[in-house]
Scaffold this active site. Structure first.
Site, PDB file in Angstrom:
ATOM      1  N   SER A 119       0.807  -1.213   0.000  1.00 35.50           N
ATOM      2  CA  SER A 119       0.000   0.000   0.000  1.00 35.50           C
ATOM      3  C   SER A 119       0.843   1.266   0.000  1.00 35.50           C
ATOM      4  O   SER A 119       0.303   2.365  -0.076  1.00 35.50           O
ATOM      5  CB  SER A 119      -0.929   0.007   1.219  1.00 35.50           C
ATOM      6  OG  SER A 119      -0.196  -0.192   2.411  1.00 35.50           O
ATOM      7  N   ASN A 190      -2.962   6.294  -0.603  1.00 31.98           N
ATOM      8  CA  ASN A 190      -2.538   6.467   0.789  1.00 31.98           C
ATOM      9  C   ASN A 190      -1.753   7.751   1.032  1.00 31.98           C
ATOM     10  O   ASN A 190      -1.647   8.198   2.175  1.00 31.98           O
ATOM     11  CB  ASN A 190      -1.734   5.248   1.247  1.00 31.98           C
ATOM     12  CG  ASN A 190      -2.657   4.092   1.575  1.00 31.98           C
ATOM     13  OD1 ASN A 190      -3.691   4.275   2.195  1.00 31.98           O
ATOM     14  ND2 ASN A 190      -2.300   2.900   1.133  1.00 31.98           N
TER      15      ASN A 190
END
Length: 283
Positions: A119, A190
Protein backbone atom coordinates in the site's frame (compact mmCIF):
# COMPACT_ATOMS: atom_id res chain seq x y z
CA UNK A 1 -1.73 -14.80 -23.66
CA UNK A 2 -4.10 -14.36 -20.71
CA UNK A 3 -2.94 -15.34 -17.24
CA UNK A 4 -4.67 -18.50 -16.00
CA UNK A 5 -2.67 -19.68 -12.98
CA UNK A 6 -1.91 -17.42 -10.03
CA UNK A 7 -0.56 -17.67 -6.51
CA UNK A 8 -1.41 -15.34 -3.65
CA UNK A 9 1.12 -15.08 -0.82
CA UNK A 10 -0.52 -14.22 2.48
CA UNK A 11 -3.88 -15.64 3.59
CA UNK A 12 -4.97 -12.67 5.69
CA UNK A 13 -7.88 -10.37 4.94
CA UNK A 14 -6.31 -8.86 1.81
CA UNK A 15 -4.74 -12.06 0.48
CA UNK A 16 -7.90 -14.13 0.89
CA UNK A 17 -9.94 -11.37 -0.77
CA UNK A 18 -7.53 -11.28 -3.71
CA UNK A 19 -7.65 -15.09 -4.03
CA UNK A 20 -11.47 -15.02 -4.04
CA UNK A 21 -11.53 -12.29 -6.69
CA UNK A 22 -9.10 -14.18 -8.94
CA UNK A 23 -11.09 -17.41 -8.58
CA UNK A 24 -14.34 -15.58 -9.37
CA UNK A 25 -12.83 -14.63 -12.73
CA UNK A 26 -12.26 -18.33 -13.51
CA UNK A 27 -8.56 -18.54 -12.65
CA UNK A 28 -6.81 -21.40 -10.84
CA UNK A 29 -5.45 -19.98 -7.59
CA UNK A 30 -2.96 -21.20 -5.00
CA UNK A 31 -3.28 -19.53 -1.60
CA UNK A 32 -0.05 -19.69 0.41
CA UNK A 33 0.89 -18.89 3.98
CA UNK A 34 3.49 -20.10 6.44
CA UNK A 35 1.30 -22.49 8.43
CA UNK A 36 -1.82 -24.50 7.73
CA UNK A 37 -3.98 -22.85 10.40
CA UNK A 38 -3.46 -19.42 8.78
CA UNK A 39 -4.31 -20.76 5.32
CA UNK A 40 -7.39 -22.51 6.71
CA UNK A 41 -8.55 -19.23 8.27
CA UNK A 42 -8.13 -17.58 4.86
CA UNK A 43 -10.22 -20.27 3.17
CA UNK A 44 -12.85 -19.85 5.91
CA UNK A 45 -12.99 -16.09 5.24
CA UNK A 46 -13.54 -16.79 1.53
CA UNK A 47 -16.24 -19.35 2.32
CA UNK A 48 -18.01 -16.88 4.64
CA UNK A 49 -17.88 -14.19 1.96
CA UNK A 50 -19.33 -16.55 -0.63
CA UNK A 51 -22.07 -17.68 1.77
CA UNK A 52 -23.18 -14.05 2.01
CA UNK A 53 -23.39 -13.87 -1.79
CA UNK A 54 -25.50 -17.06 -1.84
CA UNK A 55 -27.84 -15.68 0.83
CA UNK A 56 -28.31 -12.51 -1.25
CA UNK A 57 -29.02 -14.51 -4.40
CA UNK A 58 -25.90 -13.19 -6.17
CA UNK A 59 -24.46 -16.68 -6.68
CA UNK A 60 -25.59 -20.29 -6.28
CA UNK A 61 -24.42 -23.10 -4.01
CA UNK A 62 -23.02 -24.89 -7.07
CA UNK A 63 -21.06 -21.82 -8.19
CA UNK A 64 -19.78 -21.33 -4.64
CA UNK A 65 -18.51 -24.93 -4.55
CA UNK A 66 -16.88 -24.63 -7.98
CA UNK A 67 -15.13 -21.43 -6.95
CA UNK A 68 -13.76 -22.95 -3.74
CA UNK A 69 -12.44 -25.91 -5.75
CA UNK A 70 -10.35 -23.47 -7.83
CA UNK A 71 -8.50 -22.27 -4.70
CA UNK A 72 -5.81 -24.64 -3.44
CA UNK A 73 -4.43 -23.94 0.07
CA UNK A 74 -0.68 -24.60 0.43
CA UNK A 75 2.19 -24.06 2.87
CA UNK A 76 4.96 -25.23 0.52
CA UNK A 77 6.79 -22.35 -1.18
CA UNK A 78 7.88 -24.60 -4.05
CA UNK A 79 4.20 -25.11 -4.97
CA UNK A 80 4.20 -21.84 -6.90
CA UNK A 81 6.71 -22.96 -9.53
CA UNK A 82 4.08 -23.09 -12.30
CA UNK A 83 2.29 -19.84 -11.45
CA UNK A 84 2.12 -17.29 -14.25
CA UNK A 85 1.46 -14.54 -11.70
CA UNK A 86 2.32 -14.28 -8.01
CA UNK A 87 0.64 -11.57 -5.94
CA UNK A 88 2.35 -10.92 -2.62
CA UNK A 89 0.11 -9.73 0.23
CA UNK A 90 2.53 -10.10 3.14
CA UNK A 91 2.92 -7.63 6.06
CA UNK A 92 3.94 -4.10 5.08
CA UNK A 93 7.69 -4.46 5.76
CA UNK A 94 10.26 -3.93 3.01
CA UNK A 95 12.72 -6.54 4.30
CA UNK A 96 9.96 -9.18 4.46
CA UNK A 97 8.73 -8.44 0.96
CA UNK A 98 12.22 -8.28 -0.55
CA UNK A 99 13.06 -11.67 0.95
CA UNK A 100 9.90 -13.14 -0.58
CA UNK A 101 10.63 -11.60 -3.99
CA UNK A 102 14.22 -12.87 -3.94
CA UNK A 103 12.97 -16.41 -3.23
CA UNK A 104 10.27 -16.16 -5.88
CA UNK A 105 12.87 -15.04 -8.41
CA UNK A 106 14.70 -18.34 -7.89
CA UNK A 107 11.62 -20.58 -7.84
CA UNK A 108 9.27 -19.19 -10.48
CA UNK A 109 9.41 -19.51 -14.25
CA UNK A 110 11.49 -16.79 -15.98
CA UNK A 111 8.40 -15.09 -17.42
CA UNK A 112 6.30 -15.18 -14.20
CA UNK A 113 5.08 -11.74 -13.16
CA UNK A 114 5.73 -10.83 -9.53
CA UNK A 115 3.19 -8.35 -8.17
CA UNK A 116 2.94 -6.74 -4.76
CA UNK A 117 -0.21 -5.58 -3.00
CA UNK A 118 1.90 -3.12 -1.00
CA UNK A 119 0.00 0.00 0.00
CA UNK A 120 3.01 2.34 0.13
CA UNK A 121 6.41 0.66 -0.43
CA UNK A 122 8.63 1.17 -3.48
CA UNK A 123 8.05 -1.24 -6.37
CA UNK A 124 11.47 -0.27 -7.74
CA UNK A 125 13.11 -1.33 -4.48
CA UNK A 126 11.19 -4.61 -4.46
CA UNK A 127 12.27 -5.27 -8.04
CA UNK A 128 15.92 -4.72 -7.08
CA UNK A 129 15.75 -7.89 -4.96
CA UNK A 130 15.24 -9.91 -8.16
CA UNK A 131 16.89 -10.47 -11.52
CA UNK A 132 13.59 -9.73 -13.28
CA UNK A 133 12.76 -6.13 -12.41
CA UNK A 134 10.93 -5.76 -15.72
CA UNK A 135 8.42 -8.38 -14.48
CA UNK A 136 7.82 -6.70 -11.10
CA UNK A 137 4.76 -4.48 -10.62
CA UNK A 138 2.42 -3.16 -7.94
CA UNK A 139 -1.23 -4.21 -7.72
CA UNK A 140 -2.72 -2.28 -4.80
CA UNK A 141 -6.21 -3.68 -4.19
CA UNK A 142 -8.63 -1.88 -1.88
CA UNK A 143 -10.30 -3.45 1.15
CA UNK A 144 -12.68 -5.32 1.02
CA UNK A 145 -11.19 -6.69 -2.19
CA UNK A 146 -14.25 -8.49 -3.66
CA UNK A 147 -16.31 -5.29 -3.39
CA UNK A 148 -14.02 -2.32 -4.01
CA UNK A 149 -13.58 -1.56 -7.75
CA UNK A 150 -10.18 0.19 -7.71
CA UNK A 151 -6.75 -1.33 -8.26
CA UNK A 152 -3.76 1.02 -8.29
CA UNK A 153 -1.24 -0.27 -10.83
CA UNK A 154 2.27 0.89 -9.94
CA UNK A 155 5.17 0.66 -12.36
CA UNK A 156 8.67 0.40 -10.97
CA UNK A 157 11.58 2.06 -12.74
CA UNK A 158 12.17 -1.04 -14.89
CA UNK A 159 8.65 -2.48 -15.19
CA UNK A 160 8.12 -3.31 -18.86
CA UNK A 161 5.22 -2.16 -21.01
CA UNK A 162 4.30 -5.81 -21.62
CA UNK A 163 4.07 -6.52 -17.88
CA UNK A 164 1.93 -3.43 -17.34
CA UNK A 165 -0.40 -4.30 -20.22
CA UNK A 166 -0.90 -7.87 -18.97
CA UNK A 167 -1.76 -6.67 -15.47
CA UNK A 168 -4.03 -3.95 -16.83
CA UNK A 169 -5.87 -6.56 -18.92
CA UNK A 170 -6.14 -8.91 -15.93
CA UNK A 171 -7.53 -6.14 -13.73
CA UNK A 172 -10.30 -5.48 -16.27
CA UNK A 173 -11.00 -9.23 -16.38
CA UNK A 174 -11.45 -9.18 -12.59
CA UNK A 175 -14.15 -6.55 -13.02
CA UNK A 176 -11.94 -3.86 -11.46
CA UNK A 177 -10.82 -0.46 -12.69
CA UNK A 178 -7.02 -0.16 -13.06
CA UNK A 179 -5.48 3.26 -12.42
CA UNK A 180 -1.82 3.76 -13.32
CA UNK A 181 0.27 5.69 -10.79
CA UNK A 182 3.97 6.45 -10.45
CA UNK A 183 6.23 4.78 -7.90
CA UNK A 184 6.26 7.35 -5.08
CA UNK A 185 5.68 6.72 -1.35
CA UNK A 186 2.01 5.99 -0.65
CA UNK A 187 1.20 6.16 -4.39
CA UNK A 188 -2.02 8.21 -4.72
CA UNK A 189 -4.55 6.55 -2.41
CA UNK A 190 -2.54 6.47 0.79
CA UNK A 191 -0.61 9.67 0.16
CA UNK A 192 -3.98 11.41 0.41
CA UNK A 193 -5.90 9.13 2.80
CA UNK A 194 -3.33 8.44 5.51
CA UNK A 195 -2.41 12.07 6.33
CA UNK A 196 -6.14 12.71 6.77
CA UNK A 197 -6.44 9.76 9.16
CA UNK A 198 -3.25 10.85 10.96
CA UNK A 199 -4.63 14.39 11.37
CA UNK A 200 -7.89 12.97 12.71
CA UNK A 201 -5.90 11.05 15.33
CA UNK A 202 -4.03 14.25 16.19
CA UNK A 203 -7.36 15.95 16.96
CA UNK A 204 -8.05 13.18 19.48
CA UNK A 205 -4.47 13.32 20.83
CA UNK A 206 -4.68 17.09 21.35
CA UNK A 207 -8.08 16.85 23.07
CA UNK A 208 -9.99 18.70 20.37
CA UNK A 209 -12.69 16.01 20.22
CA UNK A 210 -13.43 12.38 21.05
CA UNK A 211 -13.17 9.74 18.28
CA UNK A 212 -16.96 9.55 17.94
CA UNK A 213 -17.18 13.32 17.44
CA UNK A 214 -14.41 13.36 14.82
CA UNK A 215 -16.14 10.60 12.87
CA UNK A 216 -19.53 12.33 13.11
CA UNK A 217 -18.11 15.56 11.73
CA UNK A 218 -16.60 13.80 8.72
CA UNK A 219 -19.66 11.63 8.04
CA UNK A 220 -22.36 14.27 8.52
CA UNK A 221 -20.40 17.32 7.38
CA UNK A 222 -18.20 15.88 4.61
CA UNK A 223 -20.45 12.99 3.52
CA UNK A 224 -17.81 10.32 4.20
CA UNK A 225 -19.39 6.85 4.45
CA UNK A 226 -17.09 6.01 7.38
CA UNK A 227 -15.31 8.37 9.75
CA UNK A 228 -11.48 8.47 9.61
CA UNK A 229 -11.01 7.05 13.12
CA UNK A 230 -13.34 4.11 12.45
CA UNK A 231 -11.62 3.64 9.08
CA UNK A 232 -8.22 3.50 10.79
CA UNK A 233 -9.52 0.73 13.06
CA UNK A 234 -10.88 -1.08 10.00
CA UNK A 235 -7.59 -0.84 8.09
CA UNK A 236 -5.48 -1.72 11.14
CA UNK A 237 -3.59 0.84 13.19
CA UNK A 238 -0.33 -1.02 12.60
CA UNK A 239 -0.85 -0.71 8.85
CA UNK A 240 -1.69 3.00 9.20
CA UNK A 241 1.49 3.55 11.21
CA UNK A 242 3.64 1.63 8.72
CA UNK A 243 2.29 3.73 5.84
CA UNK A 244 2.81 7.01 7.70
CA UNK A 245 6.38 5.99 8.51
CA UNK A 246 6.97 5.19 4.83
CA UNK A 247 5.64 8.63 3.85
CA UNK A 248 7.68 10.37 6.55
CA UNK A 249 10.88 8.55 5.58
CA UNK A 250 10.25 8.84 1.84
CA UNK A 251 9.53 12.58 1.73
CA UNK A 252 11.35 13.80 4.87
CA UNK A 253 8.49 16.24 5.46
CA UNK A 254 7.16 16.86 8.98
CA UNK A 255 3.58 16.91 7.71
CA UNK A 256 3.83 13.12 7.46
CA UNK A 257 5.04 12.60 11.06
CA UNK A 258 2.95 9.81 12.66
CA UNK A 259 0.85 10.94 15.60
CA UNK A 260 2.38 9.76 18.93
CA UNK A 261 -1.05 8.42 19.98
CA UNK A 262 -1.15 6.19 16.89
CA UNK A 263 2.30 4.86 17.77
CA UNK A 264 1.27 4.28 21.40
CA UNK A 265 -1.83 2.29 20.45
CA UNK A 266 0.22 0.07 18.15
CA UNK A 267 2.77 -0.50 20.92
CA UNK A 268 -0.11 -1.53 23.20
CA UNK A 269 -1.36 -4.03 20.64
CA UNK A 270 -4.57 -2.05 20.10
CA UNK A 271 -4.63 -2.50 16.34
CA UNK A 272 -8.34 -2.01 15.64
CA UNK A 273 -10.99 -4.47 14.56
CA UNK A 274 -8.58 -7.38 14.12
CA UNK A 275 -7.55 -7.32 17.79
CA UNK A 276 -10.92 -6.28 19.21
CA UNK A 277 -9.70 -2.89 20.32
CA UNK A 278 -8.39 0.27 18.70
CA UNK A 279 -9.95 3.68 19.11
CA UNK A 280 -13.18 1.73 19.53
CA UNK A 281 -13.90 -1.63 21.20
CA UNK A 282 -15.21 -4.54 19.14
CA UNK A 283 -16.92 -7.70 20.35
Amino acid sequence: MAIQKATVIGAGQMGSGIAQTLAQSGMEVTLYDLDRSTVDRGIKMISTSLNRLVSKGKTTDEQRSQLLERIVPVTDFDSMQEAELVIEAAPERMETKQRIFAELDQICMPHTILASNTSSLSITELGSATNRASFVIGMHFMNPVPIMPLVEIIRGLETSDETFEKIQHLTHKLGKTPVEVKDFPGFVSNRILMPMINEAIYTVYEGVAEPEAVDQVMKLGMNHPMGPIALADFIGLDTCLAIMETLYLGFGDSKYRPCPLLRKYVQAGWLGRKTGRGFYRYS
